[in-house]
Design a protein around this motif. Sequence first.
Motif, PDB file in Angstrom:
ATOM      1  N   ASP A 129       0.834  -1.202   0.000  1.00  0.00           N
ATOM      2  CA  ASP A 129       0.000   0.000   0.000  1.00  0.00           C
ATOM      3  C   ASP A 129       0.872   1.257   0.000  1.00  0.00           C
ATOM      4  OD1 ASP A 129      -2.130   1.709   0.156  1.00  0.00           O
ATOM      5  OD2 ASP A 129      -2.659   1.237   2.226  1.00  0.00           O
ATOM      6  N   LEU A 130       1.897   1.268   0.840  1.00  0.00           N
ATOM      7  CA  LEU A 130       2.788   2.424   0.909  1.00  0.00           C
ATOM      8  C   LEU A 130       3.577   2.585  -0.386  1.00  0.00           C
ATOM      9  CD1 LEU A 130       3.739   4.669   2.852  1.00  0.00           C
ATOM     10  CD2 LEU A 130       5.553   3.123   3.615  1.00  0.00           C
ATOM     11  N   LEU A 131       4.004   1.468  -0.986  1.00  0.00           N
ATOM     12  CA  LEU A 131       4.778   1.516  -2.223  1.00  0.00           C
ATOM     13  C   LEU A 131       3.936   2.071  -3.378  1.00  0.00           C
ATOM     14  CD1 LEU A 131       7.390   0.819  -3.729  1.00  0.00           C
ATOM     15  CD2 LEU A 131       6.443  -1.476  -4.128  1.00  0.00           C
ATOM     16  N   VAL A 132       2.713   1.594  -3.538  1.00  0.00           N
ATOM     17  CA  VAL A 132       1.846   2.067  -4.613  1.00  0.00           C
ATOM     18  C   VAL A 132       1.539   3.553  -4.444  1.00  0.00           C
ATOM     19  CG1 VAL A 132      -0.454   1.854  -5.647  1.00  0.00           C
ATOM     20  CG2 VAL A 132       0.834  -0.200  -5.041  1.00  0.00           C
ATOM     21  N   SER A 133       1.240   3.965  -3.215  1.00  0.00           N
ATOM     22  CA  SER A 133       0.912   5.371  -2.974  1.00  0.00           C
ATOM     23  C   SER A 133       2.114   6.265  -3.248  1.00  0.00           C
ATOM     24  CB  SER A 133       0.441   5.546  -1.530  1.00  0.00           C
ATOM     25  OG  SER A 133      -0.713   4.765  -1.278  1.00  0.00           O
ATOM     26  N   THR A 134       3.299   5.825  -2.845  1.00  0.00           N
ATOM     27  CA  THR A 134       4.513   6.605  -3.110  1.00  0.00           C
ATOM     28  C   THR A 134       4.777   6.703  -4.613  1.00  0.00           C
ATOM     29  OG1 THR A 134       5.442   5.851  -1.007  1.00  0.00           O
ATOM     30  CG2 THR A 134       6.964   6.809  -2.589  1.00  0.00           C
ATOM     31  N   GLY A 135       4.565   5.598  -5.332  1.00  0.00           N
ATOM     32  CA  GLY A 135       4.761   5.612  -6.781  1.00  0.00           C
ATOM     33  C   GLY A 135       3.826   6.588  -7.474  1.00  0.00           C
ATOM     34  N   CYS A 136       2.565   6.600  -7.063  1.00  0.00           N
ATOM     35  CA  CYS A 136       1.609   7.552  -7.658  1.00  0.00           C
ATOM     36  C   CYS A 136       2.014   8.996  -7.341  1.00  0.00           C
ATOM     37  CB  CYS A 136       0.204   7.267  -7.147  1.00  0.00           C
ATOM     38  SG  CYS A 136      -0.506   5.707  -7.740  1.00  0.00           S
ATOM     39  N   ALA A 168      -3.883   7.824   3.055  1.00  0.00           N
ATOM     40  CA  ALA A 168      -4.557   6.563   3.390  1.00  0.00           C
ATOM     41  C   ALA A 168      -3.603   5.504   3.939  1.00  0.00           C
ATOM     42  CB  ALA A 168      -5.318   6.040   2.174  1.00  0.00           C
ATOM     43  N   PRO A 169      -2.441   5.239   3.291  1.00  0.00           N
ATOM     44  CA  PRO A 169      -1.543   4.225   3.873  1.00  0.00           C
ATOM     45  C   PRO A 169      -0.993   4.634   5.230  1.00  0.00           C
ATOM     46  CG  PRO A 169      -0.480   5.340   2.035  1.00  0.00           C
ATOM     47  CD  PRO A 169      -1.925   5.736   2.001  1.00  0.00           C
ATOM     48  N   VAL A 170      -0.824   5.928   5.436  1.00  0.00           N
ATOM     49  CA  VAL A 170      -0.355   6.387   6.754  1.00  0.00           C
ATOM     50  C   VAL A 170      -1.379   6.016   7.822  1.00  0.00           C
ATOM     51  CG1 VAL A 170       0.285   8.403   8.127  1.00  0.00           C
ATOM     52  CG2 VAL A 170       0.971   8.257   5.722  1.00  0.00           C
ATOM     53  N   LEU A 171      -2.661   6.240   7.525  1.00  0.00           N
ATOM     54  CA  LEU A 171      -3.714   5.864   8.470  1.00  0.00           C
ATOM     55  C   LEU A 171      -3.751   4.354   8.671  1.00  0.00           C
ATOM     56  CD1 LEU A 171      -6.593   8.182   7.187  1.00  0.00           C
ATOM     57  CD2 LEU A 171      -4.996   8.613   9.070  1.00  0.00           C
ATOM     58  N   ALA A 172      -3.586   3.594   7.581  1.00  0.00           N
ATOM     59  CA  ALA A 172      -3.608   2.133   7.696  1.00  0.00           C
ATOM     60  C   ALA A 172      -2.461   1.626   8.567  1.00  0.00           C
ATOM     61  CB  ALA A 172      -3.538   1.506   6.307  1.00  0.00           C
ATOM     62  N   TRP A 173      -1.283   2.191   8.387  1.00  0.00           N
ATOM     63  CA  TRP A 173      -0.149   1.789   9.222  1.00  0.00           C
ATOM     64  C   TRP A 173      -0.414   2.125  10.693  1.00  0.00           C
ATOM     65  CZ3 TRP A 173       5.409   0.720   8.070  1.00  0.00           C
ATOM     66  CH2 TRP A 173       5.571   0.149   6.810  1.00  0.00           C
ATOM     67  N   VAL A 191       6.246   6.211  11.120  1.00  0.00           N
ATOM     68  CA  VAL A 191       7.185   5.742  10.105  1.00  0.00           C
ATOM     69  C   VAL A 191       6.600   5.942   8.708  1.00  0.00           C
ATOM     70  CG1 VAL A 191       8.298   3.685   9.154  1.00  0.00           C
ATOM     71  CG2 VAL A 191       8.363   4.112  11.617  1.00  0.00           C
ATOM     72  N   ALA A 192       5.326   5.551   8.516  1.00  0.00           N
ATOM     73  CA  ALA A 192       4.695   5.719   7.206  1.00  0.00           C
ATOM     74  C   ALA A 192       4.605   7.201   6.831  1.00  0.00           C
ATOM     75  CB  ALA A 192       3.297   5.097   7.227  1.00  0.00           C
ATOM     76  N   ALA A 193       4.300   8.057   7.803  1.00  0.00           N
ATOM     77  CA  ALA A 193       4.243   9.497   7.529  1.00  0.00           C
ATOM     78  C   ALA A 193       5.612  10.027   7.123  1.00  0.00           C
ATOM     79  CB  ALA A 193       3.720  10.228   8.762  1.00  0.00           C
ATOM     80  N   LEU A 224       0.759  14.009  12.234  1.00  0.00           N
ATOM     81  CA  LEU A 224      -0.315  14.071  13.234  1.00  0.00           C
ATOM     82  C   LEU A 224      -1.340  12.973  12.980  1.00  0.00           C
ATOM     83  CD1 LEU A 224      -0.950  17.907  13.600  1.00  0.00           C
ATOM     84  CD2 LEU A 224       0.136  16.369  15.239  1.00  0.00           C
ATOM     85  N   ALA A 225      -1.710  12.784  11.714  1.00  0.00           N
ATOM     86  CA  ALA A 225      -2.705  11.754  11.396  1.00  0.00           C
ATOM     87  C   ALA A 225      -2.190  10.368  11.762  1.00  0.00           C
ATOM     88  CB  ALA A 225      -3.058  11.823   9.911  1.00  0.00           C
ATOM     89  N   GLY A 226      -0.952  10.053  11.356  1.00  0.00           N
ATOM     90  CA  GLY A 226      -0.416   8.725  11.645  1.00  0.00           C
ATOM     91  C   GLY A 226      -0.263   8.448  13.122  1.00  0.00           C
TER      92      GLY A 226
END
Length: 387
Positions: free
Chosen positions: A72-79, A105-110, A121-123, A154-156
């Motif tokens: 999820d983090l990889l796809v979002s970073t690529g976009c 979204a991936p930050v929230l998921a992490w 970390v995701a943020a 803050l969100a993460g």
Amino acid sequence: MAMGIESPFWRAIAVFRIASLGYAAVLLLQAGGYAYPVTGWTVVGVMAVWTAAATYAYSVAAWRGWPLLALDLLVSTGCLLATPFVQGPQAAVGTMPITATWVAAPVLAWGVYGGRRAGGVAAAVMSVADLWLRGVRGFDLSAVPVNGAVLLFLAGIVIGHVARLAKQAEARMQRAVEIEAAGRERERLARDIHDSVLQVLALVQRRGAEIGGEAAELGRLAGEQEAVLRELVRSAPRPARTLGPRRRFIPARRPRAESADLCASLRRYGSAQVTVATPADPVPLAPRTVEELSAAVGNALDNVRRHCGEHARAWILVESESGRVIVTVRDDGPGIPEGRLEEAAAGGRLGVSQSIRGRVADLGGKVTILSSPDGTEIEMSVPTALS
């Protein structure tokens, strides 16, 4: 099996993904100056496909894990890093990336899965990618606003912290439910043991002492076992280690009829010494209520025979009021000495504290005991709801 408290978090993240995807599409429609709109719609298409895939994947508890989170983090970073190929090298400073808020979204998921540290970390990964993207495009990094990175952190962290607290609270609640269920089952077993095994052992001890000889030795052994069993029943229950934090203890129950007549159940106690007075019409109650009330009345009559003699008189009165049923057991014995009930409970004799009061309390009712030299009256009041 994943804890149920996580499900609302994953549904909220799915809604956030869909809403952010729509926001990114609207921005692309309004930004007529993008150098490569076809590429932009391609990126939005990839985001749409991943939004659908991620929403489904996170809805399956068995799939939630670090591989899915990393993808999820990889796809979002690529976009996000595809932004220069959409906006071109002449994009204005401060222009929002093609992904807009979708990258949160991936930050929230992490954060939901791993807590505030994982969310941080995701943020950090997403913020570094955004800052690197701005640096590659020749922007003055010293003038780049950091609001986006701050909001991501803050969100993460906040969502991760809240999710972790919610899971801990659910685990404590589950454990409390298990302990309560185990305690209630222990009390039920204690009542059943008192109504059967303990009374039989007490009878063997008394008759053995009366007969004498070898029977007296048998009675002595029965008395010793009665004392040991009473102490086991009286001791406080301990949480069973076999009950895991995600398993629920539910006593098995047999199928029951919808209602039963309390009057018919209590009339079987009628005899030359026991008078039963009931209303002319049936008093329908839940089968379990009838069973427990009948057992409590039977225990009260056993106490009359034991403490007042075989020829003592007793009366059972059933009254049906608005929303409640009152069952009264009265005898003509010498009464209960002051402090006797407390002494009996402390000694493990649970005839009143568990077999009568405990049963009625489990039904949502109350017990009132009035005693005098002219006799004892036990009033049991329970709600009439069929439950």
